[in-house]
Scaffold this active site. Structure first.
Site, PDB file in Angstrom:
ATOM      1  N   ARG A  50       0.852  -1.192   0.000  1.00  0.00           N
ATOM      2  CA  ARG A  50       0.000   0.000   0.000  1.00  0.00           C
ATOM      3  C   ARG A  50       0.890   1.245   0.000  1.00  0.00           C
ATOM      4  O   ARG A  50       1.115   1.875   1.033  1.00  0.00           O
ATOM      5  CB  ARG A  50      -0.940  -0.050   1.202  1.00  0.00           C
ATOM      6  CG  ARG A  50      -1.997  -1.142   1.062  1.00  0.00           C
ATOM      7  CD  ARG A  50      -2.679  -1.494   2.355  1.00  0.00           C
ATOM      8  NE  ARG A  50      -1.825  -2.322   3.208  1.00  0.00           N
ATOM      9  CZ  ARG A  50      -2.250  -2.939   4.304  1.00  0.00           C
ATOM     10  NH1 ARG A  50      -3.506  -2.838   4.685  1.00  0.00           N
ATOM     11  NH2 ARG A  50      -1.417  -3.667   5.026  1.00  0.00           N
ATOM     12  N   ASP A  52       2.538   4.930  -0.517  1.00  0.00           N
ATOM     13  CA  ASP A  52       2.064   6.249  -0.106  1.00  0.00           C
ATOM     14  C   ASP A  52       1.835   7.166  -1.300  1.00  0.00           C
ATOM     15  O   ASP A  52       2.250   6.879  -2.429  1.00  0.00           O
ATOM     16  CB  ASP A  52       3.084   6.904   0.829  1.00  0.00           C
ATOM     17  CG  ASP A  52       3.076   6.295   2.213  1.00  0.00           C
ATOM     18  OD1 ASP A  52       2.074   5.656   2.572  1.00  0.00           O
ATOM     19  OD2 ASP A  52       4.080   6.454   2.931  1.00  0.00           O
ATOM     20  N   TYR A 110      12.858  -2.045  -3.366  1.00  0.00           N
ATOM     21  CA  TYR A 110      12.581  -0.627  -3.603  1.00  0.00           C
ATOM     22  C   TYR A 110      13.862   0.059  -4.065  1.00  0.00           C
ATOM     23  O   TYR A 110      14.973  -0.371  -3.736  1.00  0.00           O
ATOM     24  CB  TYR A 110      12.119   0.067  -2.318  1.00  0.00           C
ATOM     25  CG  TYR A 110      10.687  -0.165  -1.924  1.00  0.00           C
ATOM     26  CD1 TYR A 110       9.680   0.699  -2.347  1.00  0.00           C
ATOM     27  CD2 TYR A 110      10.339  -1.229  -1.097  1.00  0.00           C
ATOM     28  CE1 TYR A 110       8.361   0.506  -1.963  1.00  0.00           C
ATOM     29  CE2 TYR A 110       9.024  -1.430  -0.711  1.00  0.00           C
ATOM     30  CZ  TYR A 110       8.041  -0.558  -1.144  1.00  0.00           C
ATOM     31  OH  TYR A 110       6.738  -0.754  -0.756  1.00  0.00           O
ATOM     32  N   ARG A 198      12.056   5.255   3.190  1.00  0.00           N
ATOM     33  CA  ARG A 198      12.296   6.696   3.071  1.00  0.00           C
ATOM     34  C   ARG A 198      13.111   7.233   4.251  1.00  0.00           C
ATOM     35  O   ARG A 198      13.918   8.154   4.090  1.00  0.00           O
ATOM     36  CB  ARG A 198      10.964   7.429   2.942  1.00  0.00           C
ATOM     37  CG  ARG A 198      10.285   7.176   1.595  1.00  0.00           C
ATOM     38  CD  ARG A 198       8.829   7.598   1.606  1.00  0.00           C
ATOM     39  NE  ARG A 198       8.683   9.006   1.922  1.00  0.00           N
ATOM     40  CZ  ARG A 198       7.509   9.582   2.204  1.00  0.00           C
ATOM     41  NH1 ARG A 198       6.397   8.849   2.222  1.00  0.00           N
ATOM     42  NH2 ARG A 198       7.448  10.867   2.482  1.00  0.00           N
TER      43      ARG A 198
END
Length: 351
Positions: A50, A52, A110, A198
């Site tokens: 999910r 952002d 990622y 992040r």
């Protein structure tokens, strides 16, 4: 009824993330609408990651159920004709009815991209974070090495609830600079906490600026405090590269760091329903979360019985760890696994 798996790529710039939101358009909403129109029946997808608002994807995964007779592998082509240009389904295929994208063992990857030069490049502005200050990617690489492995990443996440299990495994974490001054932080792991990638990127940037030494990373991990790590890097630099699902169950899982060491033997899980957990060592404050997490993982992987051995002698029958309670294992053949975990949730008759 059949279950269809989608691999979805999207530019997250104009979306409020993946998950349905009352105040903005999301990827999930767009997919649901297009699928409902295409298949002439209500459709609600279940997403694996999910992401952002503003985060991009090359390979997020979703599933949905349908009674439509359209071949699963053809759905992606028809669906793409109904989707906006910044969302494209890369593939579609039928999967078993109980296959769930968030309940399968997988490796998520990622990338966080930083444009590190004096002047921004307009064509990269939506997909990289621009950093004017010179970054030392060598120092960033040194710092990244400390984060590889199984650790408690509480310092590197935004907690959604205080009792959240914050242990994750990072399989690889690399930092590379291209000739056009794009620094790419690429991270692969078993799963990631909210904002974890992040925050790792923001912390590595802090190291690259010389505001933090690479050798401080173990102390940041040990602090288990969000304030100890660096800032949360902007969303637009982050892309979910893909998800690689495990095709065969790993016969053995090992977890080891300065706080704990264990071995989970799953070699008999599929055939006999047995798994064997040996806790070699564990600091007392981590014992509850370790037992709860690893026993549940073995159970989810198909083990009906998880036998437990404790080298430190801390465990005893009657102790509870999450939804599991330890009981005395029957028979001498189970030594040194004298305890077995029982799932109290299942035994109570709940689904």
């Amino acid at each position: 009824m059949k279950r269809v798996k989608l691999t979805v790529a999207y530019d997250g710039t104009n979306y409020c993330g993946w998950q349905l939101q009352p105040n903005g358009v999301t990827i999930e909403e767009v997919l649901n609408k297009a699928l409902t129109e295409l298949l002439k029946e209500p459709v609600a997808v279940i997403g694996a990651s999910r992401t952002d608002s503003g985060v991009h994807s090359l390979g997020n995964v979703a599933v949905f159920d349908t009674e439509n007779r359209m071949p699963a592998d053809k759905i992606c082509f028809a669906l793409n004709q109904r989707l906006p240009e910044d969302v494209r389904v890369q593939s579609s295929e039928e999967v078993p009815a109980r296959w769930h994208p968030r309940k399968q063992n997988c490796v998520k990857t990622y990338e966080y991209r930083i444009l590190n030069r004096k002047i921004n490049v307009p064509t990269l502005r939506l997909y990289t974070h621009f950093c004017y200050f010179e970054l030392d990617e060598g120092k960033m690489r040194e710092a990244a090495a400390y984060l590889v492995g199984e650790h408690d990443f509480r310092s590197f996440c935004t907690l959604r609830k205080q009792d959240e299990d914050t242990v994750r495994t990072v399989y690889s974490l690399t930092v590379d600079r291209t000739p056009d001054d794009v620094i790419t932080i690429r991270i692969s792991g078993s799963g990631f906490l909210y904002n974890m990638v992040r925050i790792i990127a923001g912390t590595l940037m802090k190291v690259g600026m010389g505001m933090c030494a690479p050798e401080e990373m173990p102390a940041i991990l040990a602090a288990r405090d969000r304030q100890a790590a660096g800032p949360t890097a902007p969303a637009k630099g982050l892309t979910l590269v893909g998800m690689e699902y495990e095709k065969e169950l790993r016969p053995e899982i090992r977890g080891s760091n300065e706080d704990w060491e264990y071995v989970l033997d799953q070699s008999q899980a599929a055939e006999l329903g047995n798994a064997y957990l040996t806790v070699e060592r564990c600091r007392e404050e981590y014992l509850y979360s370790l037992l709860s997490r690893v026993i549940h993982q073995a159970s989810r992987n198909g083990a009906a019985r998880v036998f437990v051995a404790d080298r430190q002698g801390w465990l005893a029958a009657g102790q509870s760890y999450g939804r599991y309670v330890l009981e005395t294992a029957e028979g001498p053949d189970n030594a040194p696994w004298r305890l077995v975990a029982r799932d109290t949730f299942s035994s109570a008759g709940n689904p």
